[in-house]
Structures are given as structure tokens and as C-alpha cells.
Design a protein around this motif. Structure first.
Motif, short mmCIF file in Angstrom:
data_model
loop_
_atom_site.label_atom_id
_atom_site.label_comp_id
_atom_site.label_asym_id
_atom_site.label_seq_id
_atom_site.Cartn_x
_atom_site.Cartn_y
_atom_site.Cartn_z
N LEU A 233 -11.24 -8.73 -2.85
CA LEU A 233 -10.34 -8.01 -1.95
C LEU A 233 -9.38 -7.14 -2.74
O LEU A 233 -8.67 -7.64 -3.62
CB LEU A 233 -9.56 -9.01 -1.09
N SER A 234 -9.38 -5.84 -2.45
CA SER A 234 -8.33 -4.92 -2.93
C SER A 234 -8.10 -5.04 -4.43
O SER A 234 -6.97 -5.19 -4.89
CB SER A 234 -7.03 -5.17 -2.16
N ASP A 252 -7.81 -2.19 7.74
CA ASP A 252 -7.56 -2.27 6.30
C ASP A 252 -8.73 -3.02 5.68
O ASP A 252 -9.69 -3.39 6.38
CB ASP A 252 -6.22 -2.98 6.00
N TYR A 253 -8.68 -3.26 4.38
CA TYR A 253 -9.78 -3.92 3.68
C TYR A 253 -10.01 -5.32 4.23
O TYR A 253 -11.15 -5.72 4.53
CB TYR A 253 -9.43 -3.98 2.19
N LEU A 254 -8.94 -6.10 4.40
CA LEU A 254 -9.10 -7.46 4.91
C LEU A 254 -9.80 -7.46 6.27
O LEU A 254 -10.57 -8.38 6.57
CB LEU A 254 -7.74 -8.14 5.02
N TYR A 269 -9.97 -15.14 -1.80
CA TYR A 269 -10.06 -13.71 -2.05
C TYR A 269 -9.63 -13.42 -3.48
O TYR A 269 -8.47 -13.64 -3.86
CB TYR A 269 -9.19 -12.94 -1.07
N ALA A 272 -6.90 -9.20 -5.07
CA ALA A 272 -5.85 -8.99 -4.06
C ALA A 272 -4.61 -8.33 -4.66
O ALA A 272 -3.49 -8.81 -4.48
CB ALA A 272 -5.50 -10.33 -3.40
N LEU A 275 -2.48 -4.95 -1.72
CA LEU A 275 -2.52 -5.42 -0.33
C LEU A 275 -1.55 -4.65 0.55
O LEU A 275 -0.43 -4.31 0.13
CB LEU A 275 -2.19 -6.91 -0.27
N GLU A 276 -1.97 -4.42 1.78
CA GLU A 276 -1.10 -3.83 2.80
C GLU A 276 -0.24 -4.93 3.44
O GLU A 276 -0.63 -6.11 3.44
CB GLU A 276 -1.95 -3.16 3.88
N GLU A 279 -2.13 -7.18 5.77
CA GLU A 279 -3.03 -8.10 5.09
C GLU A 279 -2.28 -9.32 4.58
O GLU A 279 -2.75 -10.46 4.72
CB GLU A 279 -3.74 -7.38 3.95
N ILE A 280 -1.12 -9.10 4.00
CA ILE A 280 -0.33 -10.21 3.49
C ILE A 280 0.08 -11.13 4.63
O ILE A 280 -0.02 -12.36 4.54
CB ILE A 280 0.90 -9.69 2.73
N LEU A 290 -5.50 -16.76 -2.47
CA LEU A 290 -5.73 -15.63 -3.35
C LEU A 290 -5.94 -16.16 -4.77
O LEU A 290 -5.39 -17.19 -5.14
CB LEU A 290 -4.56 -14.67 -3.33
#
Length: 440
Positions: A233-234, A252-254, A269, A272, A275-276, A279-280, A290
Motif C-alpha cells: 500500500l502506498s 484512494d489506494y486503500l 499493509y 504505507a 497515506l491520505e 486511509e489513515i 501496517l
């Protein structure tokens, strides 16, 4: 007669999580400590004089005052098929995959080669004190069998899964949505919960899986909710842009995982970094974990993980080598890199926090904290004994140290496999690493 063993020497123990409480209150080094092993379990951790008096028939194994008996290291994210290409020169993520990773993973089409690499990888990581590994395999089911079989021969705890990819990968490294489901299901039936094995459903990452494959794997996870699910992820900004182009409808990616059922408290994930806020929030809400991969993040130029910000949200965080994008098999070197990244973010981690991340913290992300990751009564007897004066450079620093914590930190920053005095796997010493020790 008894098979009980007492390991005598300084011990590292946790009574809580130093990422959420002051480390001075929850992490302790007992310079007069000892650990009682009964079979494959840690039976007691106490003062040496107490255990030696209470269990006089036990075999006593003495370690020096400048040694440290610790939980075995737990690597929460790695790619064992990349063992042979570790430390290859200078690529960004997508170039790394195309130029190094995919060609090497093609070689694991050969079951014999897969077995060679599985054995090599576990031997290398054990030499560095890693007693539990979490690995991606290749798309070939026999690559999963090779790693689980190699771990079973060593009686070693293992988390792994078949990597699933049905697009944006070379011919010979692509499966389909259906075969990813079928192969993974068969591997779960064969390995999950057998001995010391845990299965992780493993889509490599969104760019190499179609929505149909992600949905199939989400359905498989719903059918097997006690499995883990691992993915990436990211990791890099250009990767995120690629995901946006492939999944234009995603928030978003998540969301590319969430939309297909690949989110939950048993999700892992890796990376990470970028992250946006949404997402968090979502990761914190669902209890997903993570995994920080610091040597990889710097080696291929991904960015700086926000340890302080993410731990403040209560998100479980593990630590990992990310072999072979990561540049070392050593969790000591990985801890050193995590410290250095913390310095760059003005939030350096103490040695106690680093040791927790590499042991109990990673075990927690794998939902194995009730089995491994700590020196605690009833847990499986996976231990590493560190030599805190393993080289002349480290020894001279240790000689000037004010306390054990300064010695530990010097070994974290400068140590390698020479610092690993002994490794114990499920209550058995994993080979003789040096001269036999004198019994007390």
C-alpha cells in the motif's frame, strides 16, 4: 532426569507496549535474569538464583554479562523469492519489479530451485536471529510448499502465501481470478494452522490484480477469516499514480482493496508511506496493521514512514526487512534504519522501542502475540541471544556504556550476524554457533 533448560544471562522483557506507554515503565533488562524452558515453551522468567534453586535438575546454560537473552526477531514482510537479487543496483519500484523481481521469480517455476532458495533464505534469516518470517512467495503453488516445508523441517513459525497477479506481469507469472482463488484455497487447506504455519492470502498489489481477482481473493478471505491477508500500500508516489489510472473510480489506494473485501483487522499493509487522511482513518477504524520496511524504503527511494503520527492513532505497526527490496536480512540493520528514519522526521526511537517493534510489535501485527514475540510464561520458546560486544568496534563502545541500553543501541546500530550468539527455535538450539557453553 529432565529436559528442562535454564538460560542464564541478562533478559529483555515487556510488560506493555512502549509505543503507547513510556518505555521505561514497560520494558526491562534484568542483568541477573534467566529463562526456564520446558519442552517448546517458556515456563518461567525470573532471577537466575531463583530458577537455579527451584529447578536443580535442569540443564543450566550460561551466557556472559555482555549478552542479552531476547525474544526471537519477527520479520513481518519479506519476499523470499528475491533472496538471490538482494542489493541489486539503483531502481525505483516499478523498474525493480520488471528488471529484477519478475525475472528472478520466473526461475522459481523450477520446483528444485524454489526449494534451494527457500532453504537458503531461512538459513540466512536464522543466522541473523530471525525466528518467524512473513513472506510472499511466487504465483507457483510449489513455491509456497517449498517455504512451508523448509520451515517445518526447522520447526519454525512461518506466515506465507501464494502471490496472485493476473495483469501487468510477464507471461509465466500471471494467474487468473479463478486460479488465484483455487490455488490459494488448496494451499490454505494444506498448510493453514498445520504445525507452526499460518497462511496469508496474498494479492501482490492492486496494479497486478484485476478487480475480478481482488474480488475473488476477498471472497476467499471471507470464507477463511482466520487467515491473514497481506499486500502492499502506498509505497511510492509513481505507484500511487499508476493505481489511480487503473482504478479511476476508487477514492484512494486503500479503496482499491476495501471495495473488494480486502480490509479488516487481520490485514497487513506493507510500506504505507504516502497515506491520505481517509486511509489513515479507515485503517485505524478497522484495526488493520501496517508494516514499516525502512531499509527498502530508503534503498529504492520510496520515502519516510510516519511512525510517530501512525502510532499516535493506535494503529498496530510491525517491522520488516522486505528482502530483497530491503538491503539486509538482518533485523538489527532494520532497526538501525528505523532509527535513522525517525531522526530524519525528528522522532527518533529508543532502543527499547526498536526491540519491541522487531519482536512483540511484529508478532502483534500477525495476531501471534499470544504465541511469540516476548519472553513470557506459556509462549513458544523462540529466542535470540545477542552478543553486545561482538566485534572490536562494538566491544569498545560497550566498554564505555553507562548501562545495558547503551550497549543494546550500539549493537543495533553496528551489529550484524556476528552479534547473534545463539538462536532457539521452539525450545531447541538452532545449531551450534560457537564454542560450547559451560554449565553452571
Amino acid at each position: 532426569m529432565t529436559d528442562d533448560k535454564i538460560l542464564v544471562g541478562p533478559t529483555l522483557t515487556f510488560s506493555g507496549n512502549p509505543m503507547t506507554a513510556p518505555w521505561q515503565e514497560v520494558v526491562r533488562i534484568d542483568t541477573e535474569g534467566a529463562v526456564l524452558l520446558q519442552g517448546n515453551r517458556i515456563a518461567k522468567v525470573d532471577k537466575a538464583v531463583i530458577l537455579l534453586d527451584r529447578y536443580p535438575e535442569a540443564e543450566a546454560i550460561s551466557y556472559r554479562a555482555d549478552h542479552l537473552i531476547c525474544p526471537g526477531f519477527v520479520d513481518a514482510h519479506a519476499h523470499y523469492p528475491q533472496t538471490a537479487i538482494i542489493a541489486s543496483w539503483g531502481k525505483r519500484l516499478i523498474d525493480w519489479l520488471n528488471d529484477y523481481t519478475f525475472p528472478e521469480e520466473m526461475r522459481l517455476q523450477n520446483p528444485d530451485y524454489a526449494r534451494i532458495i527457500a532453504d537458503r533464505y531461512l538459513d540466512l534469516t536464522l543466522a541473523h536471529g530471525t525466528t518467524t518470517v512473513t513472506s510472499y512467495c511466487t504465483i507457483h503453488p510449489h513455491s509456497v510448499d517449498a517455504l512451508f516445508e523448509a520451515a517445518a523441517r526447522r520447526n519454525q513459525r512461518i506466515v506465507a502465501g501464494k502471490t496472485c497477479m493476473d495483469r501487468n506481469a510477464p507471461e509465466g507469472l500471471r494467474d487468473t481470478a479463478q486460479s488465484a482463488y483455487d490455488d490459494s484455497k488448496a494451499l490454505i487447506d494444506r498448510w493453514h494452522g498445520k504445525g507452526r504455519a499460518t497462511y496469508a492470502i496474498t494479492p501482490r498489489f492492486s496494479p497486478t490484480s484485476t478487480p475480478e481477482q481482488l474480488s475473488a481473493l476477498g471472497a476467499l478471505w471471507a470464507e477463511n477469516p482466520d487467515c491473514l491477508m497481506q499486500t502492499h500500500l502506498s509505497e511510492q508516489t509513481d505507484e500511487i499514480a499508476w493505481v489511480r489510472s487503473l482504478y479511476p473510480e476508487a477514492r484512494d489506494y486503500l479503496d482499491t482493496y476495501e471495495a473488494h473485501g480486502l480490509i479488516g483487522d487481520r490485514a497487513l499493509y506493507g510500506h504505507a508511506i504516502h497515506l491520505e487522511p481517509r486511509e489513515i482513518d479507515r485503517i485505524a477504524e478497522c484495526g488493520a496493521a501496517l508494516v514499516h520496511c525502512p531499509t527498502s524504503n530508503t534503498f529504492i527511494g520510496s520515502g519516510l514512514f510516519d511512525m510517530a503520527g501512525l502510532r499516535a492513532r493506535g494503529i498496530p505497526i510491525g517491522l520488516a526487512t522486505d528482502t530483497g527490496g530491503g538491503s539486509s536480512f538482518s533485523m538489527l540493520r532494520t532497526m538501525a534504519a528505523a532509527y535513522e528514519i525517525g531522526q530524519l522526521r525528528d522522532t527518533p526511537l529508543h532502543a527499547a522501542e526498536l526491540m519491541w517493534l522487531a519482536t512483540a510489535g511484529s508478532a502483534r501485527t500477525l495476531h501471534l502475540e499470544d504465541r511469540i514475540g516476548s519472553l513470557a510464561e506459556g509462549l513458544e520458546a523462540d529466542l535470540v541471544v545477542l552478543d553486545l560486544a561482538s566485534t572490536p568496534a562494538i566491544a569498545q563502545r560497550a566498554g564505555e556504556a553507562k548501562d545495558h541500553w547503551e550497549m543494546v543501541f550500539a549493537t543495533i546500530m553496528m551489529g550484524d550476524d556476528r552479534a547473534v550468539r545463539d538462536v532457539w527455535i521452539n525450545g531447541e538450539r538452532a545449531g551450534e554457533r560457537s564454542e560450547a557453553k559451560d554449565a553452571i
